[in-house]
Design an enzyme around this catalytic site. Structure first.
Site, PDB file in Angstrom:
ATOM      1  N   LYS A 100      -9.403   0.590  -0.748  1.00 54.34           N
ATOM      2  CA  LYS A 100      -7.897   0.489  -1.233  1.00 54.34           C
ATOM      3  C   LYS A 100      -7.799  -1.006  -1.850  1.00 54.34           C
ATOM      4  CE  LYS A 100      -3.133   0.532   0.320  1.00 54.34           C
ATOM      5  NZ  LYS A 100      -2.993  -1.151  -0.137  1.00 54.34           N
ATOM      6  N   SER A 157       4.165   6.084  -1.043  1.00 56.36           N
ATOM      7  CA  SER A 157       3.606   5.052  -0.347  1.00 56.36           C
ATOM      8  C   SER A 157       2.617   5.735   0.624  1.00 56.36           C
ATOM      9  CB  SER A 157       4.696   4.096   0.547  1.00 56.36           C
ATOM     10  OG  SER A 157       5.241   5.080   1.282  1.00 56.36           O
ATOM     11  N   GLU A 159     -12.145   6.202  -0.422  1.00 60.40           N
ATOM     12  CA  GLU A 159     -12.316   5.165  -1.611  1.00 60.40           C
ATOM     13  C   GLU A 159     -11.448   3.965  -1.153  1.00 60.40           C
ATOM     14  OE1 GLU A 159     -10.645   7.274  -4.712  1.00 60.40           O
ATOM     15  OE2 GLU A 159      -8.399   6.568  -4.239  1.00 60.40           O
ATOM     16  N   LYS A 219      -8.072  10.899   1.146  1.00 62.21           N
ATOM     17  CA  LYS A 219      -7.095  11.879   0.492  1.00 62.21           C
ATOM     18  C   LYS A 219      -7.865  13.325   0.623  1.00 62.21           C
ATOM     19  CE  LYS A 219      -6.187   8.732  -3.063  1.00 62.21           C
ATOM     20  NZ  LYS A 219      -6.110   8.326  -4.793  1.00 62.21           N
ATOM     21  N   ARG A 221       5.334   0.055  -9.617  1.00 65.99           N
ATOM     22  CA  ARG A 221       5.800   1.088  -8.642  1.00 65.99           C
ATOM     23  C   ARG A 221       7.124   0.973  -8.238  1.00 65.99           C
ATOM     24  NH1 ARG A 221       6.815   1.559  -3.275  1.00 65.99           N
ATOM     25  NH2 ARG A 221       6.300   3.940  -2.580  1.00 65.99           N
TER      26      ARG A 221
END
Length: 232
Positions: free
Chosen positions: A55, A9, A53, A225, A76
């Protein structure tokens, strides 16, 4: 069904200062800079390349391909165990059943329903005296979990791929390279921005505030990230 690799997560950040503190921890963890530099929160933030980027506000899934053929799709779930929704996922046009290369790959993505399709679906629900959906995310989640794949097929669902587990033989060393590789294979990948500093990330987040309101899909923030897979 168990995921081959855990789906983690995301941690939340609620402002520029929290982003800087996160980056401070990243620099410390990977040993890129000295403690003296780390104390200077307003500078020396150009040591690690980042990727930013949007979400997507949808349902996270993992897709597994063998020899380029789609064989399994899971929700998930709790990150370790997910629900098998392979047959329903096969009805989504944006998910390729056969890739442009015979690769073994697992990708992670977000199933979503366009805002325009969400509005049309709720109009149909009202006409049929059925319960409406609260938002596009709930509509996407409910649609992809239908017991009858024919119902899922009637719903206008799509996907953006945001991650991949790729064989080392392809020598892919960064997240941005992985996304470019996925795009060449036939996956739908959202735009990303490589950032050389945390300042660029903050500027990107700010620029997205108004832009994302113009999109035909729901977003709920920006994902940041570390670009290097090894450092991730």
């Amino acid at each position: 069904m168990a995921h081959s690799t855990r789906l983690y997560s995301l941690d939340n950040s609620n402002g520029a200062q929290e982003l800087k503190l996160w980056y401070h921890r990243v620099l410390k963890d990977v040993g890129e800079t000295s403690q003296t530099q780390l104390s200077l929160l307003e500078s020396n933030y150009q040591d690690i390349e980042l990727v930013s980027e949007l979400k997507i506000d949808g349902l996270a899934v993992s897709l597994t391909y063998k020899n380029g053929v789609f064989i399994q799709g899971l929700t998930r779930g709790d990150g370790v165990i997910g629900e098998d929704i392979t047959n329903n996922l096969k009805t989504i046009k944006a998910i390729p059943l056969k890739l442009f290369d015979n690769v073994d790959i697992e990708v992670r993505g977000e199933i979503y329903m366009p805002k325009s399709s969400f509005d049309k679906l709720n109009e149909e629900q009202i006409k049929n005296n059925q319960k409406t959906f609260a938002n596009p995310r709930n509509a996407a989640s409910g649609s992809i979990r239908q017991l009858d794949p024919k119902i899922s097929a009637k719903r206008d669902l799509s996907i953006f791929i945001y991650g991949a587990i790729i064989n080392k033989k392809y020598n892919i060393k960064t997240h941005s390279e992985a996304m470019d590789f996925c795009k060449k294979l036939g996956f739908k990948v959202n735009k990303y921005k490589k950032c050389s500093s945390i300042k660029e990330v903050i500027e990107f987040c700010s620029s997205m505030e108004e832009y994302r309101k113009t999109l035909d899909y729901a977003t709920d923030g920006v994902v940041v990230k570390v670009n290097s897979i090894a450092k991730q």
